[in-house]
Design a protein around this motif. Structure first.
Motif, PDB file in Angstrom:
ATOM      1  N   SER A 184       0.827  -1.205   0.000  1.00  0.00           N
ATOM      2  CA  SER A 184       0.000   0.000   0.000  1.00  0.00           C
ATOM      3  C   SER A 184       0.866   1.262   0.000  1.00  0.00           C
ATOM      4  O   SER A 184       0.597   2.214  -0.729  1.00  0.00           O
ATOM      5  N   SER A 217      -0.030   3.533  -5.279  1.00  0.00           N
ATOM      6  CA  SER A 217      -0.564   4.875  -5.496  1.00  0.00           C
ATOM      7  C   SER A 217      -1.254   5.441  -4.261  1.00  0.00           C
ATOM      8  O   SER A 217      -1.405   6.657  -4.138  1.00  0.00           O
ATOM      9  N   ASP A 218      -1.648   4.588  -3.302  1.00  0.00           N
ATOM     10  CA  ASP A 218      -2.286   5.072  -2.084  1.00  0.00           C
ATOM     11  C   ASP A 218      -1.265   5.560  -1.060  1.00  0.00           C
ATOM     12  O   ASP A 218      -1.631   6.160  -0.051  1.00  0.00           O
ATOM     13  N   LYS A 232       7.984   7.564   0.504  1.00  0.00           N
ATOM     14  CA  LYS A 232       7.677   6.132   0.490  1.00  0.00           C
ATOM     15  C   LYS A 232       8.798   5.339   1.174  1.00  0.00           C
ATOM     16  O   LYS A 232       8.538   4.428   1.961  1.00  0.00           O
TER      17      LYS A 232
END
Length: 65
Positions: A37, A41-42, A50
């Motif tokens: 996740s 893209s979330d 990230k």
């Protein structure tokens, strides 16, 4: 209540719940899903965010051992 206090409380609650889990496979799957996740893209902003999020996720996982 500060944002950091809320985050700290949730972190400790999460670790406590995961430590209670007797099903290692479920916990491992939860971390794998969270990793996917974050990297998808979330997840948070760009590559740097990230990477930091995944590093922190790995830190949380290390707290279970």
């Amino acid at each position: 209540m500060s944002q950091q206090a809320r985050i700290d409380a949730l972190e400790h609650l999460l670790i406590a719940v995961l430590k209670l889990s007797k099903i290692t496979l479920v916990v491992d799957t939860a971390f794998e899903n969270a990793h996917s996740s974050i990297m998808g893209s979330d997840g948070p902003g760009g590559p740097a965010e990230k990477t930091k999020a995944v590093e922190y996720l790995n830190y949380l996982k290390s707290q279970l051992k």
